[in-house]
Design a protein around this motif. Structure first.
Motif, PDB file in Angstrom:
ATOM      1  N   SER A   3      -7.492   1.979  -1.468  1.00  0.00           N
ATOM      2  CA  SER A   3      -6.231   1.270  -1.010  1.00  0.00           C
ATOM      3  C   SER A   3      -6.791   0.342   0.261  1.00  0.00           C
ATOM      4  CB  SER A   3      -5.040   1.827  -0.827  1.00  0.00           C
ATOM      5  OG  SER A   3      -3.908   1.022  -0.845  1.00  0.00           O
ATOM      6  N   ILE A  58      -3.661  -3.788  -9.725  1.00  0.00           N
ATOM      7  CA  ILE A  58      -5.336  -3.297  -9.966  1.00  0.00           C
ATOM      8  C   ILE A  58      -5.147  -1.821  -9.955  1.00  0.00           C
ATOM      9  CG2 ILE A  58      -7.606  -3.276  -8.540  1.00  0.00           C
ATOM     10  CD1 ILE A  58      -6.348  -5.878  -6.918  1.00  0.00           C
ATOM     11  N   TYR A  59      -6.114  -1.383 -10.913  1.00  0.00           N
ATOM     12  CA  TYR A  59      -6.076   0.172 -10.991  1.00  0.00           C
ATOM     13  C   TYR A  59      -7.551   0.437 -11.285  1.00  0.00           C
ATOM     14  CZ  TYR A  59      -6.571  -0.880 -16.079  1.00  0.00           C
ATOM     15  OH  TYR A  59      -6.975  -1.111 -17.524  1.00  0.00           O
ATOM     16  N   HIS A  63       0.806  -1.261  -0.004  1.00  0.00           N
ATOM     17  CA  HIS A  63       0.018  -0.073   0.236  1.00  0.00           C
ATOM     18  C   HIS A  63       0.818   1.301  -0.018  1.00  0.00           C
ATOM     19  CE1 HIS A  63      -3.797  -2.139   1.232  1.00  0.00           C
ATOM     20  NE2 HIS A  63      -3.025  -3.031   1.582  1.00  0.00           N
ATOM     21  N   THR A  99       0.118  -8.246  -4.865  1.00  0.00           N
ATOM     22  CA  THR A  99      -0.696  -7.347  -5.359  1.00  0.00           C
ATOM     23  C   THR A  99      -0.323  -5.849  -4.927  1.00  0.00           C
ATOM     24  OG1 THR A  99      -2.281  -9.232  -4.295  1.00  0.00           O
ATOM     25  CG2 THR A  99      -3.248  -6.806  -4.854  1.00  0.00           C
ATOM     26  N   ASN A 124      -2.364  -1.905  -5.884  1.00  0.00           N
ATOM     27  CA  ASN A 124      -3.478  -0.946  -6.298  1.00  0.00           C
ATOM     28  C   ASN A 124      -2.866   0.387  -6.564  1.00  0.00           C
ATOM     29  OD1 ASN A 124      -6.384  -0.214  -6.665  1.00  0.00           O
ATOM     30  ND2 ASN A 124      -6.169   0.799  -4.729  1.00  0.00           N
TER      31      ASN A 124
END
Length: 511
Positions: A213, A278-279, A205, A249, A251
Motif C-alpha cells: 500500500s 487494485i489487488y 490506505h 483508488t 489496494n
C-alpha cells in the motif's frame, strides 16, 4: 539520468503546495506542511548523529506522521528499516541484529515493544516519534526548532533508502534494499501500469504503509492526489470511509476483499467515486473476485503480480481482461518490465511451456543486505532477477503462474514459510514430528495447517490443539499461527526421507 526519489518529493511539494496531501482521522496536512515537517524531521535526525547511509529502524504503525517520517529519511539520505508491528519480539530482535540498526524510532502505541527491545539492545538509541523517551524529547518536538528547508546532504542514485525484510520463497529472512533510483522506478511503474493519478484522485490506505500500500504514496504525491490513511483494516470502517472520503483508488489483498463481500452492505454502499480496486499479494479465489465484480463492476478491478524484489507490478491483469478465461492469469507484462521464462539450464522456454520467471526492471532492488551468496543466486550482472516462481505464457502474452519454486504459504496476503512454524512447534514437549503446509481456505486463501505426530503416551484433544496454536503465537507473529492442527500417526516422506509437502497438501485439500 532519471530523477531520484528525493527529486520527486521536492517536485510534488513545489507543484501542489496548498492542496491537501495527507488525511488521518480528523487531521490533515497540505503538501507544503508535509514537505516542511519532513525537512524539519530530517534535520532533527541529523542533529542526533544519524548520517547519510545510517540504518534507522522504524517501529511505527499508520499515523499522520507516517509520510513525513518516510520523506525525512529520504531527504537525509537515511536507510530506513521498517519493523512490522505484527512480528514477535524475537523477530524484531533478529532484524535489528541483521541490519545493525543503531537507531530505532518508535510510535506511541509501540512503546512497550520498544522498551523490551531496549533491554536487549542497551547500546542502541531509541527515539520516540511522538512521545519522550530516555530523557529525550520526542522527535516531533525536536523537529519544531529545525529549519523547514531540505538538508544539504549529497545523495546518489544508488544510495540505499529502504531495507525491507521479506521471507520470500526461500524461507530465509532477507533484507531487500531499495535505492533512491529504484524507489523512483516504483513510482513510474505504478503510474505507467496501474493508476494514471490526477489531482482529483484520492487513495484510501487501510493496510500498513510498510507493505505494498505504501508504494502508492509517492505516485499520488507527485501528481497531486490525496492520501487518506486508516489505522488498520476494519471492514465496516473501510466501507464507510470509501464513501466519506470519495475514494477513487483502493489496494487490497484477497482476504480483505473476501471480508468485504461478506458484508450485507457490500452491494448497497455508495462507491460511485471508486475507479480502481487494485489487488494482489496472493492468489485470488475465483468465487471471491466473481462475486466482487458482480456487485462493483468488472471495470474497477486490476490485479498485479509482483515481489518485494521488483515492486509493484511485474504483470498486470487489466479490467477489460477480467474475463472467465483469463481470471486465472496474472496479466500481461508491465510496460517497463522485461520478462523471460527459463528452464533449469538457463535457456528460454518456448511459448506455452513453463519456466522460471526472470525479470529486469528499474524498480528492482539493488540486492539483499549482507547476503553475497543469495545475491549471486538471485541477481545477474546485467540486471536480471530470478523470482523462483514458475510461469507460462499463452499465445497472447498472458502470464499464468504454475507453481512456486518452494513451499511458501501466502495466508491473508502475508508470507509464511513452513519451516519456521515447524521449528516453533517442535519446541513443544508433546510434539515428536510435524509438517506444515498451506491448504485451501475461503477466507485466507491459504490456511497455515500443521500435521502433528505426538510423542508416545500423549493424548490428542481439542485442548492440546489450542495449546499448540498458542505455543506458536508466543514465538512467531500471530498470522503465522496454524489455523488448523491435524493429528496423525506419521507424515509422508520422499524416497530419500524428506518431508513430502506436495503429497501432504494434496491429501489435506482432497479430504
Amino acid at each position: 539520468m532519471m530523477p531520484i526519489t528525493r527529486d520527486l518529493i521536492v517536485r510534488g511539494a513545489r507543484q501542489h503546495g496548498p492542496r491537501t496531501a495527507v488525511v488521518f482521522g480528523d487531521q490533515s496536512m497540505t503538501f507544503t506542511e508535509v514537505d516542511e515537517l519532513s525537512s524539519r524531521l530530517a534535520h532533527a535526525l541529523i542533529a542526533l548523529g544519524v548520517g547519510r547511509g545510517s540504518r534507522v529502524a522504524l517501529l511505527v504503525n499508520n499515523s499522520l506522521a507516517s509520510v513525513p517520517t518516510d520523506f525525512a529519511c529520504v531527504k537525509a539520505g537515511i536507510n530506513r528499516v521498517p519493523l512490522n508491528s505484527r512480528l514477535s519480539l524475537d523477530e524484531h530482535s533478529r532484524m535489528l541484529e541483521d541490519t545493525d540498526s543503531a537507531y530505532i524510532v518508535f510510535g506511541p502505541d509501540l512503546a512497550d515493544r520498544a522498551s523490551d527491545l531496549a533491554e536487549r539492545f542497551p547500546d542502541r538509541t531509541f527515539i520516540g516519534l511522538e512521545t519522550p523517551s530516555g530523557g529525550m524529547d520526542s522527535l516531533l518536538d525536536q523537529a519544531r526548532t529545525m529549519p523547514a528547508t531540505i538538508p544539504d546532504v549529497e545523495v546518489e542514485a544508488e544510495d540505499v533508502i529502504l531495507t525491507l525484510f521479506t521471507s520470500g520463497t526461500t524461507g530465509t529472512l532477507k533484507a531487500a534494499q531499495h535505492t533512491q533510483s529504484s524507489y523512483a522506478g516504483i513510482c513510474r511503474n505504478v503510474l505507467l501500469n496501474l493508476v494514471p493519478v490526477t489531482p482529483d484522485d484520492t487513495m484510501l490506505h487501510a493496510a500498513s504503509l510498510i507493505h505494498a500500500s505504501g508504494v502508492f504514496v509517492l505516485p499520488f504525491w507527485l501528481r497531486g492526489g490525496k492520501t487518506v490513511i486508516l489505522p488498520g483494516f476494519d471492514p465496516s470502517t473501510f466501507m464507510t470511509s470509501i464513501t466519506e472520503h470519495r475514494a477513487t483508488t483502493i489496494n487490497l489483498v484477497p482476504t480483505m476483499i473476501q471480508m468485504l463481500v461478506e458484508r450485507p452492505d457490500f452491494t448497497t454502499a455508495d462507491i460511485s467515486s471508486l475507479k480502481a480496486v487494485i489487488y494482489g499479494a496472493s492468489p485470488m479465489p475465483l468465487a471471491t473476485i466473481e462475486r466482487a465484480m458482480d456487485a462493483w463492476g468488472q471495470h474497477r478491478f486490476l490485479q498485479y503480480y509482483g515481489q518485494t524484489e521488483a515492486p509493484l507490478c511485474i504483470a498486470v491483469l487489466r479490467p477489460e481482461d477480467h474475463t472467465p478465461e483469463r481470471l486465472l492469469s496474472c496479466g500481461q507484462p508491465a510496460i517497463d518490465v522485461e520478462i523471460r521464462l527459463l528452464d533449469s539450464k538457463g535457456n528460454e522456454v518456448p511459448q506455452g511451456e513453463p519456466g522460471e520467471i526472470v525479470i529486469r526492471s528499474t524498480s528492482a532492488i539493488s540486492g539483499y543486505f549482507n547476503a553475497p551468496e543469495l545475491n549471486a543466486e538471485t541477481f545477474t550482472d546485467d540486471g536480471w532477477v530470478h523470482t523462483r516462481d514458475i510461469g507460462e505464457f499463452d499465445a497472447e502474452g498472458f502470464l499464468f503462474l504454475k507453481d512456486r519454486a518452494s513451499d511458501m504459504i501466502i495466508s491473508g496476503g502475508y508470507n509464511v514459510y513452513p519451516r519456521e512454524v515447524e521449528d516453533a512447534l517442535l519446541t513443544h514437549p508433546s510434539v515428536r514430528e510435524v509438517a506444515v503446509v498451506g491448504t485451501a481456505d475461503a477466507k485466507w486463501v491459504e490456511a497455515v495447517t500443521a500435521v502433528v505426530v505426538l510423542k508416545e503416551g500423549i493424548a490428542e484433544d481439542d485442548a492440546l490443539q489450542a495449546e499448540l496454536v498458542a505455543h506458536v503465537g508466543e514465538r512467531l507473529a500471530s498470522y503465522k499461527k496454524p489455523r488448523r492442527v491435524v493429528f496423525a500417526e506419521s507424515v509422508p516422506k520422499t524416497a530419500v526421507g524428506k518431508l513430502n509437502r506436495k503429497a501432504l497438501r494434496d491429501s489435506l485439500n482432497d479430504a
